[in-house]
Design a protein around this motif. Structure first.
Motif, PDB file in Angstrom:
ATOM      1  N   TRP A   1       0.807  -1.214   0.000  1.00 52.99           N
ATOM      2  CA  TRP A   1       0.000   0.000   0.000  1.00 52.99           C
ATOM      3  C   TRP A   1       0.845   1.270   0.000  1.00 52.99           C
ATOM      4  O   TRP A   1       0.334   2.365  -0.240  1.00 52.99           O
ATOM      5  N   ALA A   2       2.143   1.162   0.224  1.00 54.87           N
ATOM      6  CA  ALA A   2       3.016   2.338   0.275  1.00 54.87           C
ATOM      7  C   ALA A   2       3.044   3.074  -1.056  1.00 54.87           C
ATOM      8  O   ALA A   2       3.163   4.300  -1.100  1.00 54.87           O
ATOM      9  N   ALA A   3       2.930   2.347  -2.165  1.00 55.43           N
ATOM     10  CA  ALA A   3       2.979   2.975  -3.484  1.00 55.43           C
ATOM     11  C   ALA A   3       1.773   3.878  -3.734  1.00 55.43           C
ATOM     12  O   ALA A   3       1.847   4.808  -4.535  1.00 55.43           O
ATOM     13  N   GLU A   4       0.668   3.619  -3.059  1.00 58.46           N
ATOM     14  CA  GLU A   4      -0.553   4.393  -3.263  1.00 58.46           C
ATOM     15  C   GLU A   4      -0.779   5.438  -2.173  1.00 58.46           C
ATOM     16  O   GLU A   4      -1.819   6.097  -2.142  1.00 58.46           O
ATOM     17  N   LEU A   5       0.183   5.610  -1.298  1.00 55.40           N
ATOM     18  CA  LEU A   5       0.073   6.564  -0.197  1.00 55.40           C
ATOM     19  C   LEU A   5       0.187   7.991  -0.712  1.00 55.40           C
ATOM     20  O   LEU A   5       1.061   8.298  -1.524  1.00 55.40           O
ATOM     21  N   LEU A   6      -0.700   8.867  -0.256  1.00 54.57           N
ATOM     22  CA  LEU A   6      -0.662  10.272  -0.632  1.00 54.57           C
ATOM     23  C   LEU A   6      -0.512  11.128   0.616  1.00 54.57           C
ATOM     24  O   LEU A   6      -1.266  10.976   1.579  1.00 54.57           O
ATOM     25  N   LEU A   7       0.456  12.029   0.593  1.00 51.91           N
ATOM     26  CA  LEU A   7       0.646  13.039   1.640  1.00 51.91           C
ATOM     27  C   LEU A   7       0.656  14.385   0.933  1.00 51.91           C
ATOM     28  O   LEU A   7       1.525  14.636   0.102  1.00 51.91           O
ATOM     29  N   PHE A   8      -0.266  15.240   1.265  1.00 50.19           N
ATOM     30  CA  PHE A   8      -0.296  16.534   0.594  1.00 50.19           C
ATOM     31  C   PHE A   8      -0.947  17.576   1.480  1.00 50.19           C
ATOM     32  O   PHE A   8      -1.739  17.236   2.354  1.00 50.19           O
ATOM     33  N   PRO A   9      -0.629  18.847   1.315  1.00 50.34           N
ATOM     34  CA  PRO A   9       0.484  19.346   0.512  1.00 50.34           C
ATOM     35  C   PRO A   9       1.807  19.071   1.219  1.00 50.34           C
ATOM     36  O   PRO A   9       1.850  18.910   2.431  1.00 50.34           O
ATOM     37  N   ASN A  10       2.847  19.005   0.480  1.00 51.91           N
ATOM     38  CA  ASN A  10       4.191  18.827   1.047  1.00 51.91           C
ATOM     39  C   ASN A  10       5.150  19.619   0.172  1.00 51.91           C
ATOM     40  O   ASN A  10       5.385  19.213  -0.949  1.00 51.91           O
ATOM     41  N   PRO A  11       5.630  20.756   0.633  1.00 47.05           N
ATOM     42  CA  PRO A  11       5.643  21.283   1.996  1.00 47.05           C
ATOM     43  C   PRO A  11       4.247  21.716   2.470  1.00 47.05           C
ATOM     44  O   PRO A  11       3.394  22.071   1.675  1.00 47.05           O
ATOM     45  N   VAL A  12       4.083  21.659   3.781  1.00 45.11           N
ATOM     46  CA  VAL A  12       2.804  21.935   4.421  1.00 45.11           C
ATOM     47  C   VAL A  12       2.933  23.182   5.293  1.00 45.11           C
ATOM     48  O   VAL A  12       3.998  23.446   5.850  1.00 45.11           O
ATOM     49  N   SER A  13       1.830  23.935   5.397  1.00 42.56           N
ATOM     50  CA  SER A  13       1.857  25.095   6.287  1.00 42.56           C
ATOM     51  C   SER A  13       1.001  24.877   7.526  1.00 42.56           C
ATOM     52  O   SER A  13       1.391  25.273   8.621  1.00 42.56           O
ATOM     53  N   GLU A  14      -0.156  24.226   7.382  1.00 39.95           N
ATOM     54  CA  GLU A  14      -1.025  24.024   8.541  1.00 39.95           C
ATOM     55  C   GLU A  14      -1.421  22.563   8.752  1.00 39.95           C
ATOM     56  O   GLU A  14      -1.232  22.024   9.821  1.00 39.95           O
ATOM     57  N   ARG A  15      -2.015  21.954   7.738  1.00 39.00           N
ATOM     58  CA  ARG A  15      -2.503  20.582   7.869  1.00 39.00           C
ATOM     59  C   ARG A  15      -2.005  19.743   6.712  1.00 39.00           C
ATOM     60  O   ARG A  15      -2.032  20.173   5.567  1.00 39.00           O
ATOM     61  N   VAL A  16      -1.601  18.521   7.019  1.00 38.69           N
ATOM     62  CA  VAL A  16      -1.208  17.574   5.988  1.00 38.69           C
ATOM     63  C   VAL A  16      -2.297  16.518   5.887  1.00 38.69           C
ATOM     64  O   VAL A  16      -2.750  15.977   6.888  1.00 38.69           O
ATOM     65  N   GLU A  17      -2.752  16.291   4.667  1.00 40.05           N
ATOM     66  CA  GLU A  17      -3.753  15.262   4.390  1.00 40.05           C
ATOM     67  C   GLU A  17      -3.018  13.947   4.148  1.00 40.05           C
ATOM     68  O   GLU A  17      -2.028  13.904   3.414  1.00 40.05           O
ATOM     69  N   ILE A  18      -3.513  12.886   4.757  1.00 43.26           N
ATOM     70  CA  ILE A  18      -2.926  11.555   4.612  1.00 43.26           C
ATOM     71  C   ILE A  18      -4.006  10.647   4.041  1.00 43.26           C
ATOM     72  O   ILE A  18      -5.071  10.486   4.637  1.00 43.26           O
ATOM     73  N   ARG A  19      -3.720  10.058   2.876  1.00 45.71           N
ATOM     74  CA  ARG A  19      -4.661   9.127   2.245  1.00 45.71           C
ATOM     75  C   ARG A  19      -3.930   7.852   1.896  1.00 45.71           C
ATOM     76  O   ARG A  19      -2.850   7.885   1.320  1.00 45.71           O
ATOM     77  N   SER A  20      -4.555   6.750   2.230  1.00 44.27           N
ATOM     78  CA  SER A  20      -3.934   5.446   2.043  1.00 44.27           C
ATOM     79  C   SER A  20      -4.932   4.472   1.441  1.00 44.27           C
ATOM     80  O   SER A  20      -6.144   4.665   1.556  1.00 44.27           O
ATOM     81  N   ALA A  21      -4.424   3.416   0.837  1.00 39.14           N
ATOM     82  CA  ALA A  21      -5.288   2.372   0.278  1.00 39.14           C
ATOM     83  C   ALA A  21      -5.816   1.439   1.366  1.00 39.14           C
ATOM     84  O   ALA A  21      -6.740   0.670   1.127  1.00 39.14           O
ATOM     85  N   VAL A  22      -5.227   1.496   2.564  1.00 41.25           N
ATOM     86  CA  VAL A  22      -5.657   0.657   3.682  1.00 41.25           C
ATOM     87  C   VAL A  22      -5.978   1.535   4.889  1.00 41.25           C
ATOM     88  O   VAL A  22      -5.571   2.695   4.949  1.00 41.25           O
ATOM     89  N   ASN A  23      -6.679   0.978   5.831  1.00 39.77           N
ATOM     90  CA  ASN A  23      -6.945   1.702   7.070  1.00 39.77           C
ATOM     91  C   ASN A  23      -5.667   1.805   7.886  1.00 39.77           C
ATOM     92  O   ASN A  23      -4.975   0.816   8.108  1.00 39.77           O
ATOM     93  N   LEU A  24      -5.371   3.016   8.323  1.00 40.91           N
ATOM     94  CA  LEU A  24      -4.191   3.256   9.148  1.00 40.91           C
ATOM     95  C   LEU A  24      -4.550   3.093  10.613  1.00 40.91           C
ATOM     96  O   LEU A  24      -5.643   3.474  11.043  1.00 40.91           O
ATOM     97  N   ASP A  25      -3.634   2.523  11.377  1.00 38.04           N
ATOM     98  CA  ASP A  25      -3.843   2.382  12.814  1.00 38.04           C
ATOM     99  C   ASP A  25      -3.282   3.571  13.586  1.00 38.04           C
ATOM    100  O   ASP A  25      -3.843   3.986  14.592  1.00 38.04           O
ATOM    101  N   MET A  26      -2.153   4.105  13.089  1.00 37.89           N
ATOM    102  CA  MET A  26      -1.478   5.140  13.839  1.00 37.89           C
ATOM    103  C   MET A  26      -0.604   5.973  12.909  1.00 37.89           C
ATOM    104  O   MET A  26      -0.087   5.472  11.913  1.00 37.89           O
ATOM    105  N   ALA A  27      -0.443   7.255  13.252  1.00 35.94           N
ATOM    106  CA  ALA A  27       0.484   8.151  12.561  1.00 35.94           C
ATOM    107  C   ALA A  27       1.305   8.844  13.639  1.00 35.94           C
ATOM    108  O   ALA A  27       0.747   9.410  14.586  1.00 35.94           O
ATOM    109  N   ILE A  28       2.625   8.781  13.515  1.00 38.39           N
ATOM    110  CA  ILE A  28       3.517   9.371  14.518  1.00 38.39           C
ATOM    111  C   ILE A  28       4.468  10.322  13.812  1.00 38.39           C
ATOM    112  O   ILE A  28       5.092   9.960  12.819  1.00 38.39           O
TER     113      ILE A  28
END
Length: 109
Positions: free
Chosen positions: A32-59
């Motif tokens: 699922w790493a190939a389909e992972l989206l992090l945007f915008p990057n660089p970020v100023s306030e909030r980063v959107e995280i989208r994945s093909a699978v349900n995430l358990d945790m983000a650190i």
């Protein structure tokens, strides 16, 4: 080293060249790493995280390895991380799902 006959026991074999070693120093990422989206990057306030699978945790860590933020029990394939309180710089984001984890860098401007 045993130099007596028969010459089929007591030997130690040592590699002679780097090519004699089989060394694996990396670990593959989950599918699922190939389909992972992090945007915008660089970020100023909030980063959107989208994945093909349900995430358990983000650190989120700084580059010295200190944990700065943790989103636990996400149980969704999409979430948002508010980084507006962080200083400008580069940060390490670890995303954890049931079948593995992915590490990415994000830049806060």
């Amino acid at each position: 080293f045993d130099g007596s006959e028969p010459l089929d026991s007591g030997y130690q074999l040592f590699p002679r060249r780097d090519a004699d070693f089989g060394l694996n120093v990396s670990v593959g990422e989950p599918s699922w790493a190939a389909e992972l989206l992090l945007f915008p990057n660089p970020v100023s306030e909030r980063v959107e995280i989208r994945s093909a699978v349900n995430l358990d945790m983000a650190i989120l860590y700084d580059l010295n390895g200190r944990e700065l933020m943790r989103l636990s029990d996400i149980e969704a394939s999409q979430t948002t991380m508010d980084v507006s309180g962080l200083s400008a710089g580069t940060y390490h984001l670890r995303l954890i799902a049931a079948d593995g984890q992915v590490n990415r860098l994000i830049v806060r401007r």
